[in-house]
Design an enzyme around this catalytic site. Structure first.
Site, PDB file in Angstrom:
ATOM      1  N   HIS A 116      21.027  93.592 -77.219  1.00  0.00           N
ATOM      2  CA  HIS A 116      21.627  91.979 -77.273  1.00  0.00           C
ATOM      3  C   HIS A 116      21.763  91.548 -78.453  1.00  0.00           C
ATOM      4  O   HIS A 116      20.237  91.692 -79.127  1.00  0.00           O
ATOM      5  CB  HIS A 116      20.726  91.639 -75.875  1.00  0.00           C
ATOM      6  CG  HIS A 116      20.942  90.028 -75.813  1.00  0.00           C
ATOM      7  ND1 HIS A 116      21.832  89.834 -75.059  1.00  0.00           N
ATOM      8  CD2 HIS A 116      20.072  89.382 -76.616  1.00  0.00           C
ATOM      9  CE1 HIS A 116      21.805  88.243 -75.606  1.00  0.00           C
ATOM     10  NE2 HIS A 116      20.830  87.915 -76.758  1.00  0.00           N
ATOM     11  N   ASP A 145      17.927  80.569 -64.436  1.00  0.00           N
ATOM     12  CA  ASP A 145      18.379  80.447 -65.664  1.00  0.00           C
ATOM     13  C   ASP A 145      19.235  79.461 -66.228  1.00  0.00           C
ATOM     14  O   ASP A 145      19.699  78.540 -67.036  1.00  0.00           O
ATOM     15  CB  ASP A 145      18.589  82.036 -66.954  1.00  0.00           C
ATOM     16  CG  ASP A 145      18.287  81.412 -68.368  1.00  0.00           C
ATOM     17  OD1 ASP A 145      18.318  81.224 -69.076  1.00  0.00           O
ATOM     18  OD2 ASP A 145      19.863  82.166 -68.576  1.00  0.00           O
ATOM     19  N   ARG A 156      17.336  71.979 -70.494  1.00  0.00           N
ATOM     20  CA  ARG A 156      16.106  72.488 -71.651  1.00  0.00           C
ATOM     21  C   ARG A 156      17.573  71.694 -72.665  1.00  0.00           C
ATOM     22  O   ARG A 156      17.816  70.877 -73.467  1.00  0.00           O
ATOM     23  CB  ARG A 156      16.168  73.576 -72.300  1.00  0.00           C
ATOM     24  CG  ARG A 156      14.723  74.115 -71.284  1.00  0.00           C
ATOM     25  CD  ARG A 156      14.557  75.743 -71.466  1.00  0.00           C
ATOM     26  NE  ARG A 156      15.218  76.083 -72.864  1.00  0.00           N
ATOM     27  CZ  ARG A 156      15.330  77.255 -72.971  1.00  0.00           C
ATOM     28  NH1 ARG A 156      15.832  78.702 -72.173  1.00  0.00           N
ATOM     29  NH2 ARG A 156      15.343  77.842 -74.697  1.00  0.00           N
ATOM     30  N   SER A 167      14.449  83.333 -71.122  1.00  0.00           N
ATOM     31  CA  SER A 167      16.278  82.936 -71.243  1.00  0.00           C
ATOM     32  C   SER A 167      17.033  84.792 -70.929  1.00  0.00           C
ATOM     33  O   SER A 167      17.669  85.085 -71.256  1.00  0.00           O
ATOM     34  CB  SER A 167      16.350  82.213 -71.361  1.00  0.00           C
ATOM     35  OG  SER A 167      17.606  81.962 -71.431  1.00  0.00           O
ATOM     36  N   LYS A 207      18.069  88.065 -68.111  1.00  0.00           N
ATOM     37  CA  LYS A 207      20.011  88.294 -68.022  1.00  0.00           C
ATOM     38  C   LYS A 207      19.379  89.723 -68.447  1.00  0.00           C
ATOM     39  O   LYS A 207      20.681  90.817 -67.475  1.00  0.00           O
ATOM     40  CB  LYS A 207      20.284  87.638 -68.979  1.00  0.00           C
ATOM     41  CG  LYS A 207      20.749  85.644 -67.876  1.00  0.00           C
ATOM     42  CD  LYS A 207      21.576  85.275 -69.334  1.00  0.00           C
ATOM     43  CE  LYS A 207      21.103  84.108 -70.514  1.00  0.00           C
ATOM     44  NZ  LYS A 207      20.426  83.483 -71.020  1.00  0.00           N
TER      45      LYS A 207
HETATM   46  N1  URA Z   1      20.310  82.719 -75.597  1.00  0.00           N
HETATM   47  C1  URA Z   1      19.749  82.493 -74.269  1.00  0.00           C
HETATM   48  O1  URA Z   1      20.148  82.981 -73.129  1.00  0.00           O
HETATM   49  N2  URA Z   1      18.388  81.722 -73.857  1.00  0.00           N
HETATM   50  C2  URA Z   1      18.021  80.615 -75.007  1.00  0.00           C
HETATM   51  O2  URA Z   1      17.431  79.713 -74.458  1.00  0.00           O
HETATM   52  C3  URA Z   1      18.409  80.523 -75.741  1.00  0.00           C
HETATM   53  C4  URA Z   1      20.246  81.398 -76.402  1.00  0.00           C
END
Ligand code: URA
Length: 432
Positions: free
Chosen positions: A82, A161, A168, A183, A187
Site C-alpha cells: 500500500h 471507515d 472527518r 482508516s 481496509k
Molecule cells: N487514506 C485513507 O484511506 N484514510 C485516511 O484517513 C487518510 C488517507
C-alpha cells in the site's frame, strides 16, 4: 454505555477500553450514534491521541463493521502493498507482475485517483479492454492460475471507515495519525492479506509533508498490522518530486512497461525493487532481502517479468500488444514543451503542483465521479539536481486541448531553480 460519557473520557485524556471502542463503532455504523457526537469524539482523539492498544481496537472494530475478503482459497502467503499516495507513482503496475513472476501471489484491491494523486485502477484502464471489475470467484481463480489479479474495492468493506472518513473530511479531523492509520489499515486487513508492505511518502506531493510525521504514521500502521496478526513493515520514501518522469495514466503505463523491461527511470526502478524485495521476503520466497532482490533482477533480465505483465493484461481482458507496442496506448493530440525561464540547478519539482497540473489537463478527477482523459499528462525532462540553461525543456505537456498556457505556467512555477549545485535527497529515508 453512553456515547456522551466516552466523549468526556477521551476529552479528559483517559484510555478507552475495547468494549467502549467496539460499542462506539458498531453503534455509529448502524446510525444509533449521531454525527455530532462522533465528530466530537474525533476531535477529542485529534487532541488527546490514542494508545497503541486503542488504535488496534479501533482498527479491529472498523474491520468488523463490514465484510472481510477471504483469500484462503489462494495458495501461498498473500502479501499486499500500500502506498499512501503520490505523483507519478506507478509502482503497483510494476510490482504486481514482477513479484508474481517469482511466485508470490498478488491478490490486490486498488483504488482510483483523487485530487492530485493518481490511482492504479485508472492507470490499468488506460490499457484498452482492461477490466478491473471481476467477480470475486474469478479474481481468486486468476490469482491461483497466474499469481496476479488487480480489482477495484467491492462489497461492503469497512463501512465504518467510509462513514468516518466522510465525517472527518468536513470536521477538520482527517489529519490525526491514529485516525489515518486505523482508516488505512482497516481496509488492508479487511482485504485479506497475510502480510503488508507499506510505502509511506513524505515531501511536497505526500499527505505527510514532514519526515517526522511520516515516521510516526508508518510506526502507527506497522504496530496496528502486527497487532492484528499480519506481518507488516513500512518504508518511508521521498515524494518531494514526482517519481519517474511520467505523470498521467497511459504515460505511466508506458513508463511501467519500460521499467519491467529494465529500461525505466532510476528512482522508479529502485523504489519498485525495494518494495518488491520486501514482499518476496515476507512471502517466504527468498531467504533474505538480498536474495529476493537478486531473483527480481533475474526476472527482469530474462523476460519473465514482462511475460507476466502480458499474461496479467490478457487475463483481465486487456490488449497485451501494448507491451511490445506502447504507442498503441491512448495518445494525446498536442505536445507542448515547458521551457526554463532561468539558468541553474533544479532544486525541487513541487510534486503536488505537478499532480494538480496533470489533473487540470484531465488526468485526474476534481470530484469522485468525474470523467478522466487517460491519454493526457506531463512528462518531465529534468529531475532534481539536473542543470538547466534558460530555454531548455523542463517538461512536455501531453494535452487534448490547444490552450495550455495556465498549466504551462503552473509547471514552470513547480520547478525551483537555483544557482548553487543541489544535494540530492535520499529516495528511501527509513525502513520500519
Ligand atoms: N487514506 C485513507 O484511506 N484514510 C485516511 O484517513 C487518510 C488517507
Amino acid at each position: 454505555m453512553r456515547m456522551v460519557d466516552l466523549i468526556a473520557k477521551k476529552r479528559d485524556g483517559l484510555i478507552l477500553t475495547k468494549d467502549e471502542i467496539d460499542f462506539m463503532i458498531d453503534q455509529y455504523t448502524n446510525d444509533h450514534i449521531p454525527d455530532y457526537q462522533m465528530a466530537s469524539m474525533m476531535m477529542a482523539i485529534y487532541f488527546q491521541g490514542m494508545t497503541t492498544e486503542e488504535r488496534i481496537y479501533l482498527t479491529e472494530a472498523m474491520v468488523a463493521s463490514g465484510d472481510q475478503i477471504d483469500l484462503s482459497a489462494i495458495e501461498g502467503i498473500k502479501v499486499d502493498k500500500h502506498s499512501t499516495g503520490g505523483v507519478g507513482d506507478s509502482t503497483t503496475l510494476i510490482i504486481a507482475p514482477l513479484v508474481a513472476a517469482v511466485g508470490v501471489p498478488v491478490a490486490k484491491m486498488s483504488g482510483r485517483g483523487l485530487g492530485h494523486t493518481g490511482g492504479t485502477l485508472d492507470k490499468l484502464e488506460a490499457i484498452p479492454g482492461f477490466n478491473v471489475e471481476l467477480a470475486s470467484s474469478d479474481f481468486i481463480k486468476l490469482v491461483n492460475k497466474n499469481k496476479v489479479a488487480v480489482i477495484g474495492q467491492s462489497g461492503n468493506l469497512t463501512p465504518a471507515d467510509q462513514k468516518l472518513y466522510a465525517l472527518r473530511d468536513v470536521t477538520a479531523t482527517v489529519n490525526a495519525i491514529p485516525l489515518i492509520a486505523s482508516s488505512i489499515m482497516s481496509k488492508k486487513i479487511a482485504s485479506g492479506a497475510d502480510a503488508i508492505v507499506l510505502d509511506v511518502k513524505t515531501g511536497s506531493g505526500a499527505f505527510m509533508k514532514e519526515l517526522d510525521d511520516a515516521k510516526a504514521l508508518a510506526e502507527a500502521m506497522v504496530e496496528i498490522g502486527n497487532g492484528a496478526g499480519r506481518e507488516t513493515m513500512a518504508i518511508i520514501s521521498d515524494m518531494s518530486q514526482p517519481l519517474g518522469f511520467a505523470v498521467g495514466n497511459a504515460l505511466e503505463v508506458k513508463e511501467a512497461i519500460a521499467t519491467l523491461k529494465g529500461e525505466g527511470p532510476a528512482d522508479l526502478t529502485e523504489l519498485s525493487l525495494t518494495l518488491a524485495s520486501q514482499m518476496v521476503f515476507l512471502a517466504k520466497k527468498a531467504g533474505s532481502i538480498e536474495q529476493a532482490r537478486e531473483k527480481l533482477l533475474v526476472a527482469i533480465k530474462n523476460g519473465d517479468a514482462i511475460a507476466k505483465l502480458k499474461q496479467f493484461i490478457e487475463a483481465q481482458g486487456g490488449d497485451p500488444t501494448v507491451v511490445d507496442q506502447p504507442d498503441r496506448l491512448p495518445q494525446a493530440n498536442v505536445q507542448v514543451a515547458v521551457k526554463a525561464s532561468q539558468t541553474g540547478y533544479v532544486s525541487e519539482i513541487i510534486a503536488d503542483q505537478i499532480g494538480i497540473a496533470a489533473s487540470m489537463l484531465g488526468a485526474g478527477r476534481a470530484t469522485k465521479d468525474a470523467e478522466i482523459d487517460l491519454a493526457v499528462g506531463i512528462v518531465l525532462a529534468k529531475k532534481v539536481g539536473d542543470f538547466v540553461e534558460h530555454g531548455d525543456t523542463l517538461a512536455v505537456i501531453h494535452s487534448n486541448d490547444q490552450q495550455n498556457g495556465t498549466i504551462s505556467e503552473k509547471i514552470q512555477a513547480a520547478f525551483q531553480i537555483q544557482i548553487e549545485e543541489v544535494k540530492q535527497k535520499p529516495l528511501i529515508y527509513q525502513m520500519i
